[in-house]
Scaffold this motif. Structure first.
Motif, short mmCIF file in Angstrom:
data_model
loop_
_atom_site.label_atom_id
_atom_site.label_comp_id
_atom_site.label_asym_id
_atom_site.label_seq_id
_atom_site.Cartn_x
_atom_site.Cartn_y
_atom_site.Cartn_z
N UNK A 67 0.87 -0.89 0.36
CA UNK A 67 0.14 0.17 0.04
C UNK A 67 1.13 1.21 0.04
N UNK A 68 0.30 2.43 -1.40
CA UNK A 68 1.36 3.59 -1.18
C UNK A 68 1.16 4.50 0.38
N UNK A 69 2.52 5.13 0.39
CA UNK A 69 2.42 5.72 1.63
C UNK A 69 1.31 6.86 2.07
N UNK A 70 0.90 7.11 3.05
CA UNK A 70 -0.29 7.89 3.58
C UNK A 70 -2.14 7.72 2.97
N UNK A 71 -1.51 6.25 1.08
CA UNK A 71 -2.92 5.78 1.62
C UNK A 71 -3.93 4.70 2.02
N UNK A 72 -4.87 4.74 2.61
CA UNK A 72 -5.57 3.48 3.43
C UNK A 72 -5.81 2.81 2.54
N UNK A 73 -6.48 1.55 3.49
CA UNK A 73 -6.29 -0.25 3.21
C UNK A 73 -7.36 -0.20 3.83
N UNK A 74 -8.22 -1.20 2.90
CA UNK A 74 -9.58 -1.91 3.89
C UNK A 74 -8.90 -3.16 3.22
N UNK A 75 -8.59 -4.22 4.87
CA UNK A 75 -7.81 -5.50 4.57
C UNK A 75 -8.19 -6.32 5.47
N UNK A 76 -8.01 -8.12 4.71
CA UNK A 76 -9.11 -8.99 5.19
C UNK A 76 -7.61 -9.62 6.49
N UNK A 77 -7.12 -8.76 6.16
CA UNK A 77 -6.05 -9.29 6.93
C UNK A 77 -5.45 -9.09 8.60
#
Lengths: 193, 471
Positions: free
Chosen positions: B422-432
């Motif tokens: 995930x690039x710096x400063x971006x958000x991720x909705x993650x199932x981890x």
């Protein structure tokens, strides 16, 4: 492992709680195939700020790290104690440690000392200015100001740390019992054996 | 003679004691050892230096997962360090006689997905792996836990570990889960209640109607995140579902051995009246779809909730941590979680990459398309066999038609050791399983949630209550 007896030195007053092993050593540094050299990636995110505790000249060569609750939570990576050792730390003092990290640290001769928060606060106040002594044999942390903080440690771990003992070597001496168990397992739960 | 009632953990522990020592530790037999490329090179090197061999290579199974590229594997690996580590796993396995499921095998996948899939994981076994999510295998009633590299070397050389018996905690989840509430939401809700260190020193046994009603894959998701609550192991008592899942798996016992094994497994559930050192009860019918807002898995709220104010925490340490988390996550107190836009979506990891996870995500993605602000939406199956099954069911087409990227199996963007990040400063909705600072890449901001919730975020471009899409 390297034997541990008594250590006197400057302590880094880190103090943060719930420091995870991803913070201690991010995954991108785990591609190494050796135990050494991980200091360069240690606390990488924190050390992006040039004005950080770990690169501060006054903490240079400090062998003691003072941390907060639940230090070392998260991943099982033994790269975390390797990274701390590579930065020069021989002991970490905190109110509590995560389980897997605690086992990994011990196996690398890194002494973890558990003290109550009030005593940690006291050590934080003098760290960086005055030397602190950690005496494993007598299980006590002392300061130049007559502070004397006793700590508990698992007797087996203490013996291993003091003697620099090789745990695998110790276990292989129990080969007779291991072989007996293995034979019993073969009879009683052959699907597992 | 009547025996004192015992818990599942106490039974499995007792049956693996090789020797009790005067100092309170016990030497414990290890039935199964799973290994991967990242935490083993130094352990093999230790054996080599000491002139030792593996005591039981036949109880050891290797698979590369953490580092593997998830794009076309016929192409050269772009990362020379990864290439070295992967090659070292192969050469070490050859040198020490360990079976390796290699990167091109159909069975390759995340170590905690392939163990159960292959029937390497069985009830009542002790199972270790140099990975903290080894607790996943506890879903079968195994005692499974993550170990460090020195312990890997110890198991290699002796097939045992020197351990101290843990305390026991029962986490009882009662009632029935609501619509679109999944095992992941249960796992996150438990951690929210327990805190990230609440389980330290304990082995957790998950009980109650909700756990009984979960599928085996759902139980794996719950046990997988035991470590996020501080517990090295999580366990669920084996039952008929467990046996049905395992029967006929490649490495599961067959014939008379299977019957004997099942008879033994039936003795493992905790006895009536067995005492736990601690108990936590959660009403499962009150759990809503969960999402994290901070940088610790305990920083979790229902999707209908808001980002908490640091002042709302009584504890000074928690207040400081919340301030730091909110700064890193670039979130203001009081923000509705449903108003938070995301640019990345990751469906995968040892927590949520099995076929049921992919089906749940595909059910949301079907007939929809990822939102225009989504820059990458990865679906990374947990194994080659999961991938094959998903393709047989047409799930891959649902995902690709919706604009998702359908990848090869591995750990991928859970910890971003491979090129997926995930690039710096971006958000991720993650199932981890971890939303730690920098976990998905330096500066990346992770929101943990279920596969259905991740798919919902992908199609709306923001954290979304999946119940509104699917109701």
């Amino acid at each position: 492992m390297q034997a541990f007896d008594t250590l006197t030195g400057i302590a880094v007053p880190f103090g943060a709680a719930n420091v995870d092993t991803d913070a201690i050593i991010p995954a991108r540094f785990l591609k190494t195939v050796t135990r050494t050299g991980l200091g360069r990636g240690a606390f990488a995110a924190l050390r992006e700020n040039p004005d950080n505790l770990f690169d501060s000249p006054r903490n240079a060569g400090a062998p003691i790290l003072i941390a907060g609750d639940n230090f070392g939570c998260g991943s099982s990576r033994e790269h975390a104690p390797w990274a701390l050792a590579d930065l020069g730390f021989r002991t970490v003092i905190a109110p509590s440690f995560a389980d897997i990290f605690a086992g990994n640290a011990f196996k690398n001769g890194l002494l973890l000392v558990v003290l109550p928060q009030a005593q940690i606060d006291r050590l934080m106040a003098i760290a960086g200015e005055h030397e602190i002594t950690v005496d494993l044999e007598n299980q006590v942390v002392t300061t130049p100001f007559q502070d004397r903080f006793a700590f508990e440690i698992d007797p087996f771990r203490k013996a291993c740390l003091l003697g620099g003992l090789d745990e695998i070597g110790l276990t292989t001496q129990m080969e007779g019992e291991i072989a007996a168990y293995e034979a019993r397992l073969q009879r009683e739960r052959p699907w597992a054996a | 003679m009547s025996q004192q009632p015992r818990t599942l953990y106490e039974k499995v522990w007792h049956d693996h004691v090789v020797s009790r020592r005067d100092d309170g530790t016990s030497l414990i037999w290890i039935d199964r050892h799973l290994i991967h490329e990242v935490t083993t090179p130094q352990a093999f090197e230790g054996l080599r230096i000491a002139g030792r061999r593996l005591r039981r290579p036949d109880l050891t199974l290797a698979v590369p997962d953490h580092n593997v590229p998830t794009r076309d594997r016929r192409l050269p690996n772009p990362d020379p360090e990864s290439t070295t580590q992967l090659a070292m796993l192969e050469s070490n396995c050859a040198e020490f006689g360990v079976e390796l499921i290699d990167i091109h095998a159909a069975e390759q996948g995340i170590v905690h997905v392939i163990g159960p899939e292959q029937g390497f994981t069985l009830p009542g076994l002790t199972i270790v792996c140099g990975d903290s999510h080894t607790a996943t295998h506890g879903a079968f009633g195994a005692l499974a836990f993550g170990i460090g590299t020195s312990e890997i070397e110890h198991v290699f050389a002796t097939q045992t570990l020197l351990l101290r018996q843990a305390k026991t905690m029962e986490v009882r989840v009662t009632g029935t889960l609501g619509f679109s509430v999944t095992a992941k939401d249960v796992a996150l809700a438990i951690i929210g209640r327990l805190g990230t260190a609440g389980g330290t020193g304990y082995v957790v046994e998950y009980t109650g109607e909700v756990i009984r009603d979960l599928s085996i894959e759902g139980r794996m998701t719950v046990c997988n995140m035991a470590i996020e609550g501080g517990a090295r192991s999580g366990m669920v008592a084996p039952d008929e579902k467990t046996f049905a899942y395992l029967r006929g798996r490649p490495r599961a016992p067959t014939g008379a051995r299977w019957d004997a094994a099942v008879a033994y497994w039936r003795t493992l559930p905790s006895d009536a009246g067995a005492a736990y050192d601690a108990t936590l009860t959660i009403d499962g019918s009150e759990i809503a779809p969960q999402v994290t807002w901070g940088t610790s898995p305990e920083d979790v709220v229902p999707i209908t909730g808001r980002v908490p104010a640091p002042d709302s925490f009584a504890d000074a340490g928690k207040r400081d941590a919340a301030l730091r988390s909110l700064a890193y996550m670039d979130l203001a107190p009081g923000t509705r979680l449903q108003d938070v836009a995301v640019e990345n979506v990751f469906i995968g990891s040892c927590t949520n990459s099995r076929i049921e996870d992919l089906r749940a995500a595909a059910a949301v993605a079907k007939g929809r398309h990822i939102a225009s602000n989504i820059r990458q939406a990865l679906v990374v199956p947990g194994s080659g066999l999961v991938k094959r099954q998903a393709e047989a069911e047409g799930l891959d087409r649902i995902f690709t038609e919706a604009g998702f990227d359908w990848r090869e199996p591995g750990c991928s963007m859970c910890l971003s050791m491979n090129p997926d990040r995930v690039p710096a400063g971006e958000r991720c909705a993650s199932t981890s399983n971890r939303n730690f600072v920098g976990r998905q890449g330096p500066g990346a901001r992770t929101h943990l949630l279920s596969p259905a919730m991740a798919a919902a975020a992908a199609v709306t471009g923001r954290l979304t209550d999946v119940r509104e899409l699917m109701g």
